[in-house]
Design an enzyme around this catalytic site. Structure first.
Site, mmCIF file in Angstrom:
data_model
loop_
_atom_site.group_PDB
_atom_site.id
_atom_site.type_symbol
_atom_site.label_atom_id
_atom_site.label_comp_id
_atom_site.label_asym_id
_atom_site.label_seq_id
_atom_site.Cartn_x
_atom_site.Cartn_y
_atom_site.Cartn_z
ATOM 1 C CG ASP A 127 33.737 20.263 52.292
ATOM 2 O OD1 ASP A 127 33.040 19.389 52.820
ATOM 3 O OD2 ASP A 127 34.731 20.756 52.846
ATOM 4 C CD GLU A 135 35.877 20.544 59.505
ATOM 5 O OE1 GLU A 135 36.920 20.117 59.004
ATOM 6 O OE2 GLU A 135 34.822 19.886 59.525
#
Ligand code: FRU
Length: 424
Positions: A53, A294
């Site tokens: 990420d 998410e």
């Protein structure tokens, strides 16, 4: 389904629904919503660490911001173990796939800097070992607060539990590079409440993470998006007419889709500094559709609220499916109602020939979409793969009304600044 007002008393909004009917419109491999193929001969950012990420430094309005001409990104990061006996298989080879799959358990926040918005140089860990209260430092958002270089890093402290936290530090630049200093005191903000957002006690597979604070361009107040699941014991959720939507004959059966209960959460700050937060009912729910929405985030464009969130094939409910990638919804006001972009919600998915090539897409207000490389097939059958753990090529996208279009591809990890702040 009970309305939010019935369930929670006076609240400002009804959650918008991503319905099964919407999801039935998802079409993998539509070229306008599919990420170009990532070649297996990609370069890696580092042979020492995996990254996934990616969180560009930005301001509270969402603009990706450089400081004194330096671009800065934060990444979830974990050591690679090519020489660790624990990751050597019975043939004496490094089992990189297992090492990669284990990364979430040892995720730490690192930062990188660059003069060019690519070719990132490793800065190091943001917090020293022992500063963060839990084992895992999961995704969030670094916010540049002012021209003193103060940075609020919002992130998720996971295992034990999952708490949205923040830590304040400072970015310091020289002509040679960037350092992050003073990230020493982590402040817990809030956890799932079990009334609006599912707790670990209600479901051991619960999700509660990925804070994305922002200033609402219309009312000027400080809010935060996050990933959640709708509260309630696992298996107790109802997939009724509202969640199903307008499906064709033969598509009424919902199977076991009551187990998929993702939502996009929102909280409002009670103070100007963002130290005191009140959770509000979800902006968007996906009960009966998908179990994970998410890293939710916004692009504010043309007076509209473009809400993006990443999701997986494996988290879809019975009877609906779609590629790993980023999905999106649009509304005229912050609290909705939101409608799925492109009819279905799909904005940028992996091609079906390389279903795991990228993930964790982040749409920036300039239309560029960054993501990381997960794994790319190296043979025609897809049985051999190359693990990434590095930045994917950036994709350029146009957002027009209720539609999005892939229009360009850029270099690996290209995250150019939208504005530069000169530090005082
Ligand atoms: C997305 C994600 C985030 C989470 C992190 C954990 O790739 O699942 O939701 O914070 O990765 O590694």
């Amino acid at each position: 389904m009970k309305s939010n007002t019935e369930k929670f008393g006076k609240t400002p909004h009804q959650s918008s629904l991503w319905t099964r009917a919407d999801a039935l419109k998802v079409r993998a491999d539509d070229p306008t919503t599919t990420q170009p193929l990532v070649s297996a001969d990609f370069p890696v950012l580092s042979n020492e660490v995996f990254i996934w990420d990616t969180m560009p430094l930005r301001d509270l309005d969402g603009n990706v911001t450089s400081v004194d001409g330096w671009s800065v990104i934060f990444t979830l990061t974990a050591d690679r173990h090519p020489n660790d006996p624990e990751y050597i298989d019975e043939n004496g080879n490094y089992d990189i796939t297992r090492d990669w799959n284990d990364r979430h358990g040892r995720a730490k926040m690192y930062y990188w800097f660059s003069r060019t918005g690519k070719d990132w140089k490793l800065g190091g860990r943001v917090m020293a070992e022992g500063v963060s209260p839990t084992a895992r430092e999961w995704a969030g958002t670094p916010i540049l607060l002012n021209d003193q270089g103060e940075v609020d890093l919002y992130y998720t402290a996971v295992t034990p539990g999952a708490t949205i936290v923040k830590v304040r530090g400072r970015v310091v630049t020289t002509e040679h590079g960037v350092s992050m200093v003073g990230f020493e005191k982590v402040k817990p903000l809030f956890e799932a409440d079990g009334k609006m957002y599912q707790t670990e006690a209600q479901n051991s597979f619960w999700g509660f993470r990925d804070p994305w604070p922002f200033r609402d361009p219309k009312d000027g107040k400080l809010y935060m998006l996050f990933e959640g699941n709708v509260a309630g014991e696992r298996g107790s959720h109802k997939v009724g007419e509202a969640e199903i939507g307008d499906v064709p004959p033969g598509y009424e059966n919902v199977g076991n889709s009551r187990f998929q209960t993702a939502c996009v959460g929102i909280a409002v700050a009670r103070d100007a500094d963002g130290d005191d937060w009140e959770m509000l009912p979800p902006l968007l729910t996906a009960v009966g559709v998908n179990d994970q929405t998410e890293r939710p985030h916004f692009v504010f464009q043309d007076g509209k609220y473009y809400l993006f969130t990443i999701s997986h094939t494996f988290t879809y409910a019975d009877g609906v499916t779609g590629p790993d990638g980023v999905y999106g919804f649009v509304a005229d006001s912050l609290f909705g109602p939101y409608v799925p972009l492109n009819g279905s919600g799909l904005v940028l998915g992996n091609p079906s020939s390389q279903p795991f090539q990228t993930y964790s897409h982040y749409v920036m207000p300039n239309g560029l979409v960054t993501s990381f490389i997960d794994s790319v097939p190296t043979d025609a059958t897809g049985t051999q793969i190359r693990i990434g753990g590095t930045e994917a090529p950036t994709v350029g996208m146009k957002i027009k009304g209720q539609q999005t279009f892939v229009v360009a591809e850029y270099d690996y990890g290209y995250i150019p600044p939208m504005l530069d702040v000169t530090l005082k």
